[in-house]
Write a protein that holds these residues in place. Structure first.
Motif, PDB file in Angstrom:
ATOM      1  N   CYS A 326      77.328 -68.715   5.117  1.00 32.84           N
ATOM      2  CA  CYS A 326      76.204 -69.570   5.509  1.00 32.84           C
ATOM      3  C   CYS A 326      75.128 -68.740   6.197  1.00 32.84           C
ATOM      4  O   CYS A 326      73.941 -68.923   5.945  1.00 32.84           O
ATOM      5  CB  CYS A 326      76.704 -70.667   6.451  1.00 32.84           C
ATOM      6  N   CYS A 327      75.554 -67.837   7.057  1.00 33.59           N
ATOM      7  CA  CYS A 327      74.616 -67.039   7.852  1.00 33.59           C
ATOM      8  C   CYS A 327      74.756 -65.570   7.474  1.00 33.59           C
ATOM      9  O   CYS A 327      75.835 -64.981   7.636  1.00 33.59           O
ATOM     10  CB  CYS A 327      74.887 -67.236   9.336  1.00 33.59           C
ATOM     11  N   GLY A 328      73.686 -64.983   6.959  1.00 30.61           N
ATOM     12  CA  GLY A 328      73.758 -63.578   6.547  1.00 30.61           C
ATOM     13  C   GLY A 328      72.415 -63.038   6.111  1.00 30.61           C
ATOM     14  O   GLY A 328      71.386 -63.698   6.240  1.00 30.61           O
ATOM     15  N   GLY A 329      72.442 -61.827   5.563  1.00 29.77           N
ATOM     16  CA  GLY A 329      71.222 -61.123   5.218  1.00 29.77           C
ATOM     17  C   GLY A 329      70.996 -60.924   3.742  1.00 29.77           C
ATOM     18  O   GLY A 329      70.325 -59.977   3.331  1.00 29.77           O
ATOM     19  N   GLY A 330      71.556 -61.808   2.920  1.00 29.37           N
ATOM     20  CA  GLY A 330      71.292 -61.753   1.495  1.00 29.37           C
ATOM     21  C   GLY A 330      72.375 -61.061   0.700  1.00 29.37           C
ATOM     22  O   GLY A 330      73.403 -60.637   1.232  1.00 29.37           O
ATOM     23  N   GLY A 331      72.137 -60.952  -0.609  1.00 29.67           N
ATOM     24  CA  GLY A 331      73.125 -60.389  -1.514  1.00 29.67           C
ATOM     25  C   GLY A 331      73.887 -61.488  -2.211  1.00 29.67           C
ATOM     26  O   GLY A 331      73.754 -62.673  -1.883  1.00 29.67           O
ATOM     27  N   PRO A 332      74.706 -61.129  -3.203  1.00 32.97           N
ATOM     28  CA  PRO A 332      75.437 -62.134  -3.993  1.00 32.97           C
ATOM     29  C   PRO A 332      76.279 -63.089  -3.150  1.00 32.97           C
ATOM     30  O   PRO A 332      76.432 -64.257  -3.505  1.00 32.97           O
ATOM     31  CB  PRO A 332      76.320 -61.273  -4.911  1.00 32.97           C
ATOM     32  N   PHE A 333      76.811 -62.584  -2.035  1.00 38.84           N
ATOM     33  CA  PHE A 333      77.669 -63.404  -1.187  1.00 38.84           C
ATOM     34  C   PHE A 333      77.048 -63.638   0.194  1.00 38.84           C
ATOM     35  O   PHE A 333      77.721 -64.065   1.120  1.00 38.84           O
ATOM     36  CB  PHE A 333      79.051 -62.754  -1.064  1.00 38.84           C
ATOM     37  N   ASN A 334      75.760 -63.333   0.310  1.00 33.42           N
ATOM     38  CA  ASN A 334      75.001 -63.493   1.554  1.00 33.42           C
ATOM     39  C   ASN A 334      75.627 -62.736   2.714  1.00 33.42           C
ATOM     40  O   ASN A 334      75.623 -63.194   3.853  1.00 33.42           O
ATOM     41  CB  ASN A 334      74.838 -64.969   1.933  1.00 33.42           C
ATOM     42  N   PHE A 335      76.169 -61.565   2.409  1.00 34.08           N
ATOM     43  CA  PHE A 335      76.668 -60.683   3.465  1.00 34.08           C
ATOM     44  C   PHE A 335      76.024 -59.320   3.296  1.00 34.08           C
ATOM     45  O   PHE A 335      76.144 -58.685   2.240  1.00 34.08           O
ATOM     46  CB  PHE A 335      78.184 -60.547   3.433  1.00 34.08           C
ATOM     47  N   ASN A 336      75.323 -58.893   4.316  1.00 33.91           N
ATOM     48  CA  ASN A 336      74.654 -57.599   4.329  1.00 33.91           C
ATOM     49  C   ASN A 336      74.973 -56.945   5.663  1.00 33.91           C
ATOM     50  O   ASN A 336      74.552 -57.435   6.715  1.00 33.91           O
ATOM     51  CB  ASN A 336      73.143 -57.789   4.162  1.00 33.91           C
ATOM     52  N   ASN A 337      75.721 -55.865   5.647  1.00 36.28           N
ATOM     53  CA  ASN A 337      76.166 -55.267   6.886  1.00 36.28           C
ATOM     54  C   ASN A 337      75.018 -54.807   7.776  1.00 36.28           C
ATOM     55  O   ASN A 337      75.151 -54.757   8.996  1.00 36.28           O
ATOM     56  CB  ASN A 337      77.093 -54.080   6.600  1.00 36.28           C
ATOM     57  N   SER A 338      73.876 -54.479   7.188  1.00 34.58           N
ATOM     58  CA  SER A 338      72.731 -54.051   7.988  1.00 34.58           C
ATOM     59  C   SER A 338      71.921 -55.229   8.510  1.00 34.58           C
ATOM     60  O   SER A 338      70.970 -55.042   9.271  1.00 34.58           O
ATOM     61  CB  SER A 338      71.823 -53.126   7.163  1.00 34.58           C
ATOM     62  N   ALA A 339      72.272 -56.429   8.105  1.00 34.54           N
ATOM     63  CA  ALA A 339      71.590 -57.640   8.569  1.00 34.54           C
ATOM     64  C   ALA A 339      72.602 -58.768   8.693  1.00 34.54           C
ATOM     65  O   ALA A 339      72.493 -59.820   8.070  1.00 34.54           O
ATOM     66  CB  ALA A 339      70.460 -58.022   7.621  1.00 34.54           C
ATOM     67  N   ARG A 340      73.625 -58.525   9.523  1.00 37.19           N
ATOM     68  CA  ARG A 340      74.654 -59.541   9.718  1.00 37.19           C
ATOM     69  C   ARG A 340      74.095 -60.743  10.456  1.00 37.19           C
ATOM     70  O   ARG A 340      73.024 -60.686  11.076  1.00 37.19           O
ATOM     71  CB  ARG A 340      75.840 -58.959  10.487  1.00 37.19           C
ATOM     72  N   CYS A 341      74.819 -61.820  10.444  1.00 37.36           N
ATOM     73  CA  CYS A 341      74.400 -63.049  11.106  1.00 37.36           C
ATOM     74  C   CYS A 341      73.983 -62.781  12.552  1.00 37.36           C
ATOM     75  O   CYS A 341      74.705 -62.131  13.314  1.00 37.36           O
ATOM     76  CB  CYS A 341      75.546 -64.057  11.090  1.00 37.36           C
ATOM     77  N   GLY A 342      72.801 -63.253  12.904  1.00 37.83           N
ATOM     78  CA  GLY A 342      72.285 -63.071  14.256  1.00 37.83           C
ATOM     79  C   GLY A 342      71.402 -61.860  14.428  1.00 37.83           C
ATOM     80  O   GLY A 342      70.704 -61.745  15.437  1.00 37.83           O
ATOM     81  N   HIS A 343      71.437 -60.942  13.450  1.00 38.28           N
ATOM     82  CA  HIS A 343      70.609 -59.745  13.516  1.00 38.28           C
ATOM     83  C   HIS A 343      69.297 -59.963  12.756  1.00 38.28           C
ATOM     84  O   HIS A 343      69.167 -60.896  11.966  1.00 38.28           O
ATOM     85  CB  HIS A 343      71.352 -58.549  12.913  1.00 38.28           C
ATOM     86  N   ILE A 344      68.350 -59.085  12.994  1.00 38.82           N
ATOM     87  CA  ILE A 344      67.071 -59.134  12.284  1.00 38.82           C
ATOM     88  C   ILE A 344      67.328 -59.021  10.783  1.00 38.82           C
ATOM     89  O   ILE A 344      68.076 -58.166  10.325  1.00 38.82           O
ATOM     90  CB  ILE A 344      66.148 -57.995  12.753  1.00 38.82           C
TER      91      ILE A 344
END
Length: 393
Positions: A326-344
């Motif tokens: 639900c909360c993430g920084g994009g990508g196929p599964f909405n998980f981006n380690n450089s933009a994790r939930c709560g980060h810019i």
């Protein structure tokens, strides 16, 4: 979270390491105790709940211990769904332990390290610490990778806290036995971080698999110690189906369709979770035979959660979002380690209730509610928990 270079690892090693990333532990902040029900004490099957574990149930101990590596857990969007502000929980709202407390008419468990003088603690306390391991810190230092531990507050440390704390609950052996007889002990989920640290240190497949028996032994030894302290009803959870997590699906993408099951989850990741759960169940059977007067309940987190992926609509989830955070920084599964939930660079979805996963690693309040409901109302607790006076909606 910890990062590992995978460039020099074989594909088989990468798969097994991914499984071992399970249950990454994030920071928790404390929150004010809140009573879930005003019903009379006679309605309550349990007088208190005592919880041990890691980030799946930590309500503030990790932060109180001084670990501030991930302060985003202390601000929105964490906590937005139920509390309307960040509480320190690794979710948008309540955790499994919160729903269990509600179901038995008890307050949400305050974190041990944030207890204040004069605070009423007779309804239960939370000893879980995000990043905690089942094995003691010395195990990891002996193998040369103790410095990467997030915390030294392992399961045995949490047990020592409980033993010290127990003195404030009761004075005589008779009083303690009577009080603890009507208390519920939650021993985990714990153990996932033991595999994580070994993986990050470069352990090979055989070494990692060989760790399972000693991790399970640590969990059952802790359970045995609590029994010796007077516990007579204990819940010991297994691991979740990590192969369905956006984190693992993102970090270990594969073009080989045979790596996935019919629900899109990675088979190898889930196989390791099941391997751990099988060993844990066998160990609990042995412990039951040694303690016939005690109810040792296995909480099947894996089975309860795997249902989401078989029939998402039945639980209010969207099939299109089930494998996405639900909360993430994009990508196929909405998980981006450089933009994790709560980060810019990250963004939270507008309706977490149709998502099972919150931040790529931890689950949403909606998912935790369904798991708690499955444990209390059945059939995913073996043997069953006592009947709850309050139904989880």
């Amino acid at each position: 979270m910890f990062l590992l270079s995978y460039s020099n690892l074989s594909s088989s090693t990468m798969k097994i390491l991914a499984v071992l990333l399970m249950t990454m532990s994030f920071i928790s902040l404390g929150f004010s105790e809140k009573v879930a029900s005003n019903s009379s004490d006679s309605d309550h099957p349990y007088e208190a709940i005592f919880n041990f574990g890691d980030s799946l149930s930590d309500t503030g101990n990790f932060l109180s211990s001084g670990a501030l590596a991930f302060p985003v857990i202390g601000k929105l969007p964490y906590g937005e769904t139920f509390f309307r502000h960040a509480t320190g929980r690794c979710s948008d709202g309540r955790l499994i332990v919160d729903f269990i407390a509600e179901a038995y008419g008890l307050p949400y468990l305050p974190p041990y390290l944030k207890l204040t003088k004069g605070q009423d603690v007779h309804k239960g306390v939370n000893f879980a610490v995000a990043g905690a391991t089942a094995l003691d810190a010395g195990f990891f230092y002996q193998r040369g990778f103790g410095k990467i531990l997030w915390t030294h507050d392992s399961l045995s440390v949490q047990l020592d806290w409980f033993k010290k704390f127990k003195r404030s609950l009761c004075t005589t052996r008779q009083d303690c036995d009577k009080y603890l007889k009507n208390s519920l002990f939650l021993v985990g989920e714990i153990g996932g971080n033991d595999y994580n640290y070994a993986a990050f240190a470069g352990g090979n497949i055989n070494q990692l698999l060989a760790t399972v028996p000693v991790v399970v032994e640590a969990i059952t030894n802790a359970t045995s110690e609590l029994i010796a302290e007077g516990a007579v009803e204990l819940v010991v959870p297994g691991n979740l189906p990590v192969g369905c997590s956006p984190l693992y699906l993102t970090l270990f993408q594969s073009q080989n369709k045979t790596d996935f099951d019919e629900n899109g989850c990675m088979k190898s990741f889930n196989a390791f979770a099941q391997f751990h759960n099988k060993h844990l169940n066998l160990a609990l059977d042995t412990l039951r035979n040694k303690n016939p007067h005690v109810r040792i309940i296995y909480a099947d987190y894996y089975g309860a959660a795997k249902r989401f992926f078989h029939k998402p609509g039945h639980f209010g989830f969207s099939g299109e979002t089930l494998l996405r955070a639900c909360c993430g920084g994009g990508g196929p599964f909405n998980f981006n380690n450089s933009a994790r939930c709560g980060h810019i660079g990250s963004k939270a979805c507008t309706n977490p209730s149709i998502y099972a996963n919150w931040d790529g690693i931890h689950l949403t309040e909606a998912a935790y509610r369904h798991i708690a409901k499955a444990l209390i109302e059945g059939p995913f607790s073996h043997p069953p928990l006592r009947s709850s006076p309050f139904k989880i909606p």
